[in-house]
Design a protein around this motif. Structure first.
Motif, PDB file in Angstrom:
ATOM      1  N   VAL A  45       0.588  -0.940  -0.044  1.00 13.83           N
ATOM      2  CA  VAL A  45      -0.180   0.357  -0.023  1.00 13.83           C
ATOM      3  C   VAL A  45       1.311   1.325  -0.197  1.00 13.83           C
ATOM      4  CG1 VAL A  45      -1.500   1.519   1.303  1.00 13.83           C
ATOM      5  CG2 VAL A  45      -2.079  -1.509   1.214  1.00 13.83           C
ATOM      6  N   LEU A  46       2.145   1.038   0.565  1.00 13.94           N
ATOM      7  CA  LEU A  46       3.416   2.386   0.568  1.00 13.94           C
ATOM      8  C   LEU A  46       3.659   2.749  -0.677  1.00 13.94           C
ATOM      9  CD1 LEU A  46       4.504   2.006   4.110  1.00 13.94           C
ATOM     10  CD2 LEU A  46       2.715   3.781   3.726  1.00 13.94           C
ATOM     11  N   ASP A  47       3.672   1.632  -1.086  1.00 13.64           N
ATOM     12  CA  ASP A  47       4.052   1.519  -2.247  1.00 13.64           C
ATOM     13  C   ASP A  47       3.901   2.363  -3.768  1.00 13.64           C
ATOM     14  OD1 ASP A  47       6.379   0.680  -1.259  1.00 13.64           O
ATOM     15  OD2 ASP A  47       6.352  -1.664  -2.499  1.00 13.64           O
ATOM     16  N   LYS A  48       2.106   1.657  -3.274  1.00 12.00           N
ATOM     17  CA  LYS A  48       1.243   2.137  -4.364  1.00 12.00           C
ATOM     18  C   LYS A  48       0.534   3.984  -3.917  1.00 12.00           C
ATOM     19  CE  LYS A  48      -1.304  -2.038  -5.642  1.00 12.00           C
ATOM     20  NZ  LYS A  48      -2.262  -2.762  -5.172  1.00 12.00           N
ATOM     21  N   ASP A  49       1.425   3.989  -2.204  1.00 17.94           N
ATOM     22  CA  ASP A  49       0.874   5.247  -2.633  1.00 17.94           C
ATOM     23  C   ASP A  49       2.132   6.499  -3.266  1.00 17.94           C
ATOM     24  OD1 ASP A  49      -1.483   5.200  -1.117  1.00 17.94           O
ATOM     25  OD2 ASP A  49      -0.896   4.964   0.307  1.00 17.94           O
ATOM     26  N   GLN A  50       3.120   5.943  -2.712  1.00 18.87           N
ATOM     27  CA  GLN A  50       4.264   6.736  -2.828  1.00 18.87           C
ATOM     28  C   GLN A  50       3.929   6.400  -4.739  1.00 18.87           C
ATOM     29  OE1 GLN A  50       8.103   4.625  -1.622  1.00 18.87           O
ATOM     30  NE2 GLN A  50       8.993   6.827  -2.690  1.00 18.87           N
ATOM     31  N   ILE A  51       4.395   5.538  -5.632  1.00 19.36           N
ATOM     32  CA  ILE A  51       3.827   6.081  -6.779  1.00 19.36           C
ATOM     33  C   ILE A  51       2.966   7.162  -7.520  1.00 19.36           C
ATOM     34  CG2 ILE A  51       3.662   4.757  -8.887  1.00 19.36           C
ATOM     35  CD1 ILE A  51       4.402   2.120  -7.799  1.00 19.36           C
TER      36      ILE A  51
ATOM     37  N   GLU B  11       1.746  12.016  -9.187  1.00 22.05           N
ATOM     38  CA  GLU B  11       0.397  13.622  -8.923  1.00 22.05           C
ATOM     39  C   GLU B  11       1.637  14.212  -8.759  1.00 22.05           C
ATOM     40  OE1 GLU B  11      -0.972  13.350  -5.313  1.00 22.05           O
ATOM     41  OE2 GLU B  11      -2.470  12.444  -6.090  1.00 22.05           O
ATOM     42  N   ALA B  12       2.898  14.571  -8.310  1.00 24.00           N
ATOM     43  CA  ALA B  12       4.258  15.305  -8.910  1.00 24.00           C
ATOM     44  C   ALA B  12       4.399  15.864 -10.168  1.00 24.00           C
ATOM     45  CB  ALA B  12       5.299  15.442  -7.996  1.00 24.00           C
ATOM     46  N   GLU B  13       4.917  14.362 -10.739  1.00 28.88           N
ATOM     47  CA  GLU B  13       5.061  15.108 -12.467  1.00 28.88           C
ATOM     48  C   GLU B  13       3.707  15.559 -12.719  1.00 28.88           C
ATOM     49  OE1 GLU B  13       7.003  11.823 -15.309  1.00 28.88           O
ATOM     50  OE2 GLU B  13       5.935  11.469 -14.010  1.00 28.88           O
ATOM     51  N   LEU B  14       2.477  15.191 -12.387  1.00 37.34           N
ATOM     52  CA  LEU B  14       1.691  15.609 -13.228  1.00 37.34           C
ATOM     53  C   LEU B  14       1.747  17.440 -13.288  1.00 37.34           C
ATOM     54  CD1 LEU B  14      -1.167  15.756 -15.395  1.00 37.34           C
ATOM     55  CD2 LEU B  14      -2.123  15.071 -13.208  1.00 37.34           C
ATOM     56  N   ARG B  15       2.110  17.665 -11.708  1.00 32.64           N
ATOM     57  CA  ARG B  15       2.168  19.434 -11.479  1.00 32.64           C
ATOM     58  C   ARG B  15       3.291  20.054 -12.392  1.00 32.64           C
ATOM     59  NH1 ARG B  15       0.560  17.426  -6.191  1.00 32.64           N
ATOM     60  NH2 ARG B  15       2.813  17.688  -5.558  1.00 32.64           N
ATOM     61  N   ARG B  16       4.287  19.235 -11.970  1.00 33.56           N
ATOM     62  CA  ARG B  16       5.493  19.676 -12.318  1.00 33.56           C
ATOM     63  C   ARG B  16       5.137  19.825 -14.809  1.00 33.56           C
ATOM     64  NH1 ARG B  16       8.177  16.471  -9.975  1.00 33.56           N
ATOM     65  NH2 ARG B  16       8.752  14.753 -11.676  1.00 33.56           N
ATOM     66  N   MET B  17       4.065  19.343 -15.091  1.00 36.68           N
ATOM     67  CA  MET B  17       3.989  19.305 -16.447  1.00 36.68           C
ATOM     68  C   MET B  17       3.251  20.231 -16.538  1.00 36.68           C
ATOM     69  SD  MET B  17       3.178  15.439 -17.535  1.00 36.68           S
ATOM     70  CE  MET B  17       3.141  15.619 -19.453  1.00 36.68           C
ATOM     71  N   GLN B  18       2.099  20.715 -15.500  1.00 39.64           N
ATOM     72  CA  GLN B  18       0.499  22.078 -15.726  1.00 39.64           C
ATOM     73  C   GLN B  18       1.636  22.917 -15.467  1.00 39.64           C
ATOM     74  OE1 GLN B  18      -1.606  20.240 -12.468  1.00 39.64           O
ATOM     75  NE2 GLN B  18      -2.625  19.446 -13.807  1.00 39.64           N
ATOM     76  N   GLU B  19       2.686  23.126 -14.910  1.00 36.40           N
ATOM     77  CA  GLU B  19       3.256  23.996 -14.647  1.00 36.40           C
ATOM     78  C   GLU B  19       4.406  24.441 -15.955  1.00 36.40           C
ATOM     79  OE1 GLU B  19       5.466  23.670 -11.200  1.00 36.40           O
ATOM     80  OE2 GLU B  19       3.954  23.855  -9.801  1.00 36.40           O
ATOM     81  N   MET B  20       4.716  24.064 -16.617  1.00 32.22           N
ATOM     82  CA  MET B  20       4.786  23.749 -17.661  1.00 32.22           C
ATOM     83  C   MET B  20       4.563  23.601 -19.246  1.00 32.22           C
ATOM     84  SD  MET B  20       7.355  20.772 -17.715  1.00 32.22           S
ATOM     85  CE  MET B  20       8.510  20.958 -19.341  1.00 32.22           C
ATOM     86  N   ILE B  21       3.410  23.979 -18.693  1.00 34.33           N
ATOM     87  CA  ILE B  21       2.723  24.277 -19.994  1.00 34.33           C
ATOM     88  C   ILE B  21       1.936  25.800 -19.699  1.00 34.33           C
ATOM     89  CG2 ILE B  21      -0.081  23.512 -20.871  1.00 34.33           C
ATOM     90  CD1 ILE B  21       0.286  21.084 -20.260  1.00 34.33           C
ATOM     91  N   ALA B  22       2.004  26.041 -18.595  1.00 29.30           N
ATOM     92  CA  ALA B  22       1.223  26.931 -18.135  1.00 29.30           C
ATOM     93  C   ALA B  22       1.789  28.085 -18.551  1.00 29.30           C
ATOM     94  CB  ALA B  22       0.377  27.291 -16.447  1.00 29.30           C
TER      95      ALA B  22
END
Length: 312
Positions: free
Chosen positions: A278-284, A289-300
Motif C-alpha cells: 500500500v505504501l509503495d502504491k501511495d508513493q507511486i 501527481e508531482a510529475e503531473l503538477r510539473r507538466m501543468q506548470e510547464m504548460i502554463a
C-alpha cells in the motif's frame, strides 16, 4: 502424528526407532566413512509406521535426520531441519485456509526426540544452539543415548547436569502435564515417575537374545545381558509409555502453542507485506501527481510566453 529424531550420528537413533516401533525401517542404510562425513549435509528421511496399542492401530510418521553434526563445520546443519518443520506448518496453514478442510493431512512435527551423547559431560554447544532454535516450534524430549555405557551413578549425575544446563540456557523442553485429581493412583504414580525420568536414558537393540527361555530385545556383553524393555536397566519403557499416553497432549500443545505462534507470525508478515505494498502504491501515486503538477506548470509557462508574444 509425526515424530522427529535428531542428534549426532552414531548415537543409535535408527536403532531406537526400530526398537520403539518394532520394525526395521532402515534395512539397507548406507553408513558413510569418516572422509565422507566431513562434507556430509543433513538429510530428512520420513517413514510411515503403524503401532497397535490396546487394540487400536495408530499410523505415525517418523522423521530421521542422518548427517546431523557430521561435518567439521556444523554451525548451519540444523537449518535443514528447521526448514522442514516450518514447511509442514506452511502446508497445514495452506490446507486450513482452503475449501476442503475436512480431510487435512496433519504432517506437522509434534515431538522432537533429541539425542544427547553419554560420552560428554553434559550438553555440547551444538546441542544448546539447536534446541534453542527449535524450542518455540516443536515439543522437545531430551534423550540420553546408549545408556548402557554409564553406571547408574553416572547416569543420574548426567541427568542432573543436563537439566541444569537446559534451565541455565533458557531452553524450553516438553513438560508432561500433571495427572488430574480424579485419575486413579496408578496413573498418578506413572506420571510422577515419567516426570522424574526426564531426560530419558535409553538403550536400543535390533537383536533378539534368549534369556531364561524367552526371546527379548537386548545387548549381550561378556558380563551379562542388557534388556531393552527392562525398567531396571534403562528408561526405554518409560519413553514408550510417555509417547503413547501423551500423544493427545503433544498434539494439543503443537496446535495451541507452536502452530499458533507460527500462524500469528505468518499473518503479521503478510500484514506487513500488504502495508508495504500500500505504501509503495501511495508513493507511486504521489510521484505521478508531482510529475503531473510539473507538466501543468510547464504548460502554463508556455501558454504565458505565447500570449506575451501575441500581445507584442
Amino acid at each position: 502424528m509425526c515424530f522427529l529424531f535428531s542428534g549426532e550420528s552414531g548415537l543409535g537413533k535408527s536403532t531406537l526407532i526400530n526398537s520403539l516401533f518394532l520394525t526395521d525401517l532402515y534395512p539397507e542404510r548406507y553408513v558413510p566413512g569418516a572422509a565422507e562425513k566431513i562434507e556430509r549435509t543433513v538429510q530428512i528421511e520420513a517413514s510411515t509406521v503403524e503401532i497397535e496399542e490396546r487394540g487400536v492401530k495408530l499410523r505415525l510418521t517418523v522423521v530421521d535426520t542422518p548427517g546431523y553434526g557430521d561435518a567439521i563445520n556444523s554451525q548451519d546443519c540444523f537449518k535443514t531441519i528447521i526448514h522442514y518443520i516450518d514447511n509442514q506448518f506452511e502446508r497445514y496453514l495452506h490446507d486450513e485456509s482452503g475449501l476442503n478442510r475436512r480431510h487435512i493431512v496433519d504432517n506437522r512435527v509434534h515431538c522432537c526426540f533429541y539425542f544427547i551423547s553419554p560420552f560428554g559431560h553434559g550438553l555440547k554447544p551444538l546441542d544448546v544452539e539447536f534446541m534453542k532454535a527449535i524450542h518455540s516450534k516443536v515439543n522437545i524430549v531430551p534423550v540420553i543415548a546408549k545408556a548402557d555405557t554409564l553406571t547408574l551413578r553416572e547416569r543420574d549425575r548426567l541427568k542432573r547436569r543436563i537439566l541444569d544446563e537446559i534451565a541455565e540456557h533458557g531452553i524450553r523442553i516438553y513438560q508432561l502435564p500433571d495427572a488430574d485429581s480424579d485419575e486413579d493412583e496408578e496413573f498418578k504414580e506413572q506420571t510422577r515417575v515419567l516426570k522424574a525420568s526426564v531426560p530419558f536414558a535409553v538403550i536400543g537393540s535390533n537383536q533378539l537374545i534368549e534369556v531364561k527361555g524367552k526371546k527379548i530385545r537386548g545387548r549381550l556383553y561378556p558380563w551379562g545381558v542388557v534388556e531393552v524393555e527392562n525398567p531396571e536397566h534403562n528408561d526405554f519403557l518409560k519413553l514408550r509409555t510417555m509417547l503413547v499416553t501423551h500423544m493427545q497432549d503433544l498434539q494439543e500443545v503443537t496446535q495451541d502453542l507452536h502452530y499458533e505462534n507460527f500462524r500469528s507470525e505468518r499473518l503479521k508478515k503478510a500484514g506487513r507485506a500488504v502495508d508495504e505494498e500500500v505504501l509503495d502504491k501511495d508513493q507511486i501515486l504521489l510521484q505521478k501527481e508531482a510529475e503531473l503538477r510539473r507538466m501543468q506548470e510547464m504548460i502554463a509557462q508556455m501558454q504565458a510566453q505565447m500570449k506575451m508574444k501575441s500581445d507584442e
